[in-house]
Design a protein around this motif. Structure first.
Motif, short mmCIF file in Angstrom:
data_model
loop_
_atom_site.label_atom_id
_atom_site.label_comp_id
_atom_site.label_asym_id
_atom_site.label_seq_id
_atom_site.Cartn_x
_atom_site.Cartn_y
_atom_site.Cartn_z
N VAL A 22 0.85 -1.20 0.00
CA VAL A 22 0.00 0.00 0.00
C VAL A 22 0.88 1.24 0.00
O VAL A 22 1.83 1.34 0.78
N ASP A 23 0.57 2.19 -0.88
CA ASP A 23 1.30 3.45 -0.92
C ASP A 23 0.38 4.55 -1.42
O ASP A 23 -0.71 4.27 -1.95
N GLU A 24 0.82 5.78 -1.23
CA GLU A 24 0.01 6.94 -1.62
C GLU A 24 0.79 7.85 -2.55
O GLU A 24 2.01 7.77 -2.66
N ALA A 36 -4.33 6.61 -3.28
CA ALA A 36 -3.65 5.45 -2.70
C ALA A 36 -3.92 4.24 -3.57
O ALA A 36 -4.92 4.17 -4.27
N ALA A 38 -3.43 -0.24 -3.59
CA ALA A 38 -3.10 -1.49 -2.91
C ALA A 38 -2.91 -2.55 -4.00
O ALA A 38 -3.69 -2.62 -4.95
N MET A 98 -6.25 4.96 1.56
CA MET A 98 -5.63 3.64 1.69
C MET A 98 -6.66 2.58 2.06
O MET A 98 -6.66 1.47 1.52
N ALA A 112 -1.15 -6.17 5.20
CA ALA A 112 -0.76 -5.05 4.35
C ALA A 112 0.60 -4.53 4.78
O ALA A 112 0.86 -4.31 5.97
N VAL A 114 2.67 -1.27 4.43
CA VAL A 114 2.31 0.13 4.18
C VAL A 114 3.56 1.00 4.19
O VAL A 114 4.34 0.98 5.16
N LEU A 122 -6.61 -0.05 8.84
CA LEU A 122 -6.98 -0.76 7.62
C LEU A 122 -7.71 -2.05 7.97
O LEU A 122 -7.60 -2.53 9.11
N ILE A 126 -1.33 -4.97 9.62
CA ILE A 126 -0.43 -4.13 8.83
C ILE A 126 0.98 -4.15 9.42
O ILE A 126 1.19 -4.42 10.60
N THR A 128 4.19 -1.31 8.94
CA THR A 128 4.70 -0.10 8.29
C THR A 128 6.16 -0.32 7.90
O THR A 128 6.91 -1.00 8.61
N ILE A 139 4.86 -2.83 -2.40
CA ILE A 139 4.71 -1.40 -2.13
C ILE A 139 5.17 -0.59 -3.33
O ILE A 139 4.55 0.41 -3.70
#
Length: 204
Positions: A22-24, A36, A38, A98, A112, A114, A122, A126, A128, A139
């Protein structure tokens, strides 16, 4: 010294699957939504050349976008609007985008990965990963889909709100953007919470 290896699937392999990256894109601009993505990838069929979208040319990003969408087990791109950014703040709006992306996956994710260090809420477990788009292939793929989707939208916004140069700078700070704001005032897609934009709205 040999060049550093690109993103791989070591983090994905250590997590219970299916695992999505997951990224933005678009947390920092003065205008436009935040986007975002996924992505769930199969290491055996993932495209070659995945990397942090900022390290790729626009042409390479666009080519990989098509490959990711073709080869991914599942992918989803989602947005949070300028109004939602104003209502929630940019951090929470990013989390909303996201969450929409993860919830939109055709194959539900159990885990996920992230990008970054903020633990957004989420619909799955997750982890990070700071600079995750340079470490995790999933990602990296998400960073590419988010970037290309948002860039494409900002080109459309350039046609809808001409004169600001959105197609060139995508809503980020740039001299041409500052000059356009001084000349035209803010458009409906400018973020009121950003101090330079808020000041212009207050003067209007």
């Amino acid at each position: 010294m040999p060049p550093a290896a690109g993103p791989d699937f070591l983090l994905e392999a250590a997590c219970p699957g299916p695992v999505c990256g997951v990224d933005e894109a678009g947390r920092g601009p003065w205008a436009g939504p935040v986007c975002a993505a996924a992505v769930i990838l199969d290491p055996d069929t993932a495209p070659a050349g995945l990397n942090d979208s900022k390290k790729l040319t626009a042409l390479k990003r666009e080519a990989l976008e098509g490959e990711i969408k073709l080869r991914a087990t599942a992918w989803c791109v989602a947005f949070a609007s300028v109004d939602e950014i104003a209502e929630l703040n940019i951090l929470q709006a990013t989390g909303l985008a996201m969450r929409r992306a993860v919830e939109g996956l055709a194959t539900p994710a159990a885990f996920a990965l992230v990008d970054g260090n903020y633990r957004f809420r989420l619909p799955c477990e997750i982890k990070t990963v700071v600079k995750g788009d340079s470490i995790s292939a999933s990602i990296a793929a998400a960073s590419i889909l988010a970037k290309t989707a948002r860039d494409r939208l900002m080109v459309e916004m350039d046609a809808l709100y001409p004169g600001y140069g959105f197609a060139a700078h995508k809503g980020y700070h740039a001299p041409i953007h500052v000059e356009a704001l001084q000349r035209l005032g803010p458009s409906p897609i400018h973020r009121r919470g950003w101090s330079p934009i808020r000041d212009l709205f207050d003067e209007a």
